[in-house]
Design an enzyme around this catalytic site. Structure first.
Site, PDB file in Angstrom:
ATOM      1  N   ASP A 169      -8.891   2.726  -4.180  1.00 34.69           N
ATOM      2  CA  ASP A 169      -7.517   2.628  -3.726  1.00 34.69           C
ATOM      3  C   ASP A 169      -6.663   3.050  -4.915  1.00 34.69           C
ATOM      4  O   ASP A 169      -7.097   2.941  -6.067  1.00 34.69           O
ATOM      5  CB  ASP A 169      -7.226   1.185  -3.287  1.00 34.69           C
ATOM      6  CG  ASP A 169      -5.776   0.985  -2.905  1.00 34.69           C
ATOM      7  OD1 ASP A 169      -5.254   1.789  -2.098  1.00 34.69           O
ATOM      8  OD2 ASP A 169      -5.150   0.044  -3.415  1.00 34.69           O
ATOM      9  N   ASP A 197      -2.715   2.482  -5.489  1.00 33.91           N
ATOM     10  CA  ASP A 197      -1.673   1.559  -5.937  1.00 33.91           C
ATOM     11  C   ASP A 197      -2.232   0.149  -6.141  1.00 33.91           C
ATOM     12  O   ASP A 197      -2.816  -0.433  -5.238  1.00 33.91           O
ATOM     13  CB  ASP A 197      -0.528   1.522  -4.916  1.00 33.91           C
ATOM     14  CG  ASP A 197       0.115   2.892  -4.742  1.00 33.91           C
ATOM     15  OD1 ASP A 197       0.163   3.653  -5.719  1.00 33.91           O
ATOM     16  OD2 ASP A 197       0.565   3.193  -3.622  1.00 33.91           O
ATOM     17  N   CYS A 216      -3.573   8.691   3.778  1.00 37.25           N
ATOM     18  CA  CYS A 216      -3.178   8.521   5.171  1.00 37.25           C
ATOM     19  C   CYS A 216      -1.656   8.360   5.197  1.00 37.25           C
ATOM     20  O   CYS A 216      -1.129   7.418   4.614  1.00 37.25           O
ATOM     21  CB  CYS A 216      -3.854   7.307   5.782  1.00 37.25           C
ATOM     22  SG  CYS A 216      -3.434   7.114   7.534  1.00 37.25           S
ATOM     23  N   CYS A 244      -7.177   6.697  10.125  1.00 34.75           N
ATOM     24  CA  CYS A 244      -7.339   6.824   8.671  1.00 34.75           C
ATOM     25  C   CYS A 244      -6.716   5.679   7.886  1.00 34.75           C
ATOM     26  O   CYS A 244      -7.114   5.425   6.753  1.00 34.75           O
ATOM     27  CB  CYS A 244      -6.782   8.163   8.184  1.00 34.75           C
ATOM     28  SG  CYS A 244      -5.006   8.409   8.364  1.00 34.75           S
ATOM     29  N   ASP A 247      -7.444  -3.563  -4.108  1.00 34.65           N
ATOM     30  CA  ASP A 247      -6.778  -4.815  -4.461  1.00 34.65           C
ATOM     31  C   ASP A 247      -6.307  -5.593  -3.242  1.00 34.65           C
ATOM     32  O   ASP A 247      -5.789  -6.696  -3.383  1.00 34.65           O
ATOM     33  CB  ASP A 247      -5.601  -4.553  -5.404  1.00 34.65           C
ATOM     34  CG  ASP A 247      -4.509  -3.721  -4.768  1.00 34.65           C
ATOM     35  OD1 ASP A 247      -4.819  -2.836  -3.941  1.00 34.65           O
ATOM     36  OD2 ASP A 247      -3.333  -3.939  -5.099  1.00 34.65           O
TER      37      ASP A 247
END
Length: 167
Positions: free
Chosen positions: A8, A10, A88, A97, A124
């Protein structure tokens, strides 16, 4: 078969205290750089899979996101190479997605012949963990403990150490 780390963006790679809507908003964590280098040096292919609903919501356009990702890859080039960044753009509409749906991971799996049983989704949020589980790979959670993540750590460097020690 390829072993992959799906990351991921952010909150894992970069600070997300405020939304990243332009390149100057991107602040990459030092621990993320170290962790990504460790994983890359161990032979994992690195992919970024990120929900970017701000596009549907009108906070940024795809060309802005391309500039953000170009800066991300440039800042990481001394540490690792990102094989591909998938995002996405959906926020409200039903989407295959948008995590927790596994669409981005499954597309990458097919494109790069990834061995999901020996690959990891690192995120996270619980939606990241669910996407990894839904795609059939191992999961690592950064931050608060998750009841169904395989590994938990405070940052990407700590998570990378744990993954490497399992090999």
């Amino acid at each position: 078969m390829t072993r992959a780390i799906f990351l991921d963006r952010d909150g894992v790679i970069n600070d997300n205290t405020k939304h990243v809507n332009k390149p100057e908003d991107l602040i990459i964590y030092e621990e993320a750089k170290k962790g990504m280098k460790k994983l890359y040096d161990k032979g994992y292919e690195l992919f970024i899979v990120t929900n970017q609903g701000g596009i549907e919501m009108g906070h940024l356009i795809e060309s802005d996101l391309d500039k953000i990702h170009a800066k991300l890859e440039k800042e990481l080039e001394d540490y690792c190479k990102i094989r591909e960044i998938k995002y996405c753009p959906d926020f409200n509409k039903k989407s295959y997605c948008r995590k927790p749906n596994p669409g981005m991971l499954l597309e990458l799996k097919d494109k790069y012949k990834i061995d999901m049983k020996n690959s990891w989704m690192v995120g996270d949020l619980q939606t990241d963990i669910d996407a990894g589980i839904n795609a059939g790979c191992n999961t690592a959670k950064i931050g608060k403990k998750s009841p169904n993540a395989d590994i938990v750590g405070q940052n990407l460097d700590e998570v990378a150490e744990k993954i490497i020690n399992l090999i």
